[in-house]
Scaffold this motif. Sequence first.
Motif, short mmCIF file in Angstrom:
data_model
loop_
_atom_site.label_atom_id
_atom_site.label_comp_id
_atom_site.label_asym_id
_atom_site.label_seq_id
_atom_site.Cartn_x
_atom_site.Cartn_y
_atom_site.Cartn_z
N CYS A 1 -4.28 -6.88 3.68
CA CYS A 1 -3.98 -5.63 3.51
C CYS A 1 -3.86 -5.21 2.12
CB CYS A 1 -2.79 -5.31 4.80
SG CYS A 1 -2.47 -3.63 4.40
N GLY B 1 -1.95 -2.49 1.57
CA GLY B 1 -0.69 -1.79 1.61
C GLY B 1 0.39 -3.02 1.63
N CYS B 2 0.55 -3.53 2.55
CA CYS B 2 1.63 -4.66 2.72
C CYS B 2 1.32 -5.96 2.02
CB CYS B 2 2.16 -4.73 4.32
SG CYS B 2 0.55 -5.20 5.27
N CYS C 1 -3.35 -0.37 9.29
CA CYS C 1 -2.77 -1.75 9.53
C CYS C 1 -1.68 -1.89 10.47
CB CYS C 1 -2.16 -2.19 8.07
SG CYS C 1 -1.44 -3.40 8.01
N LEU D 1 0.92 -3.64 10.46
CA LEU D 1 2.18 -4.06 9.87
C LEU D 1 2.50 -2.90 8.60
CD1 LEU D 1 0.82 -7.59 9.21
CD2 LEU D 1 2.56 -6.93 10.95
N CYS D 2 1.66 -1.95 8.42
CA CYS D 2 2.25 -1.08 7.47
C CYS D 2 1.35 0.42 7.53
CB CYS D 2 2.29 -1.53 5.95
SG CYS D 2 0.45 -1.51 5.50
N ASN E 1 -0.81 1.66 5.65
CA ASN E 1 -2.19 1.80 5.11
C ASN E 1 -3.32 1.76 5.88
OD1 ASN E 1 -3.94 1.32 2.62
ND2 ASN E 1 -4.28 -0.97 3.81
#
Length: 199
Positions: free
Chosen positions: A56, A58-59, A91, A93-94, A96
């Motif tokens: 990802c 983002g994270c 995502c 997890l974040c 994004n």
Amino acid sequence: MGERKGVNKYYPPDFNPEKHGSLNRYHNSHPLRERARKLSQGILVIRFEMPYNIWCDGCKNHIGMGVRYNAEKKKVGNYYTTPIYRFRMKCHLCVNYIEMQTDPANCDYVIVSGAQRKEERWDMAANEQVLTTEHEKKQRLEADAMFRLEHGEADRSALKKALPTLSHIQEAQSAWKDDFALNSMLRRRFRPTRTSRNS
Ligand SMILES: [Zn+2]
């Protein structure tokens, strides 16, 4: 006087004012309604399964092949007559968003934005194993054909008769080659990874 909407005043049996608050919110909470809520923009929400390992943007977390997302699916073009679909998902997890789309020319998915594909490397040991097996098969076939030509079918007319067979064998061999190429590609794509990040 307050504005009144004369439609949609039916309260379904499972309507719960405490849970749903209003009829509008009830309808928006309905799974099919939710999935189809952007249908006017050509978007349907579907379950999308990650086709390969990614990182990802983002994270920077690793997201494994097979992880599932609710994704917005939209047709973005055609490859000849095959539609190209784009999938947009957040995502897990974040914050994004990751966008991927089908690549009909290569029977694959490509990442449009928001992530990097984790490079999968060719496992040479396994590859060699396949090549050896395939090579042996081919040699045996050639040997059989030569054997038949040299023994028992030695005269010219027999050889002539055998010629179509030879071309069949050649066809079969090139078909194998294609199969092998396809198999190699699939193996490469779906082999569990022993790789590290390639940045
Ligand atoms: Zn992320």
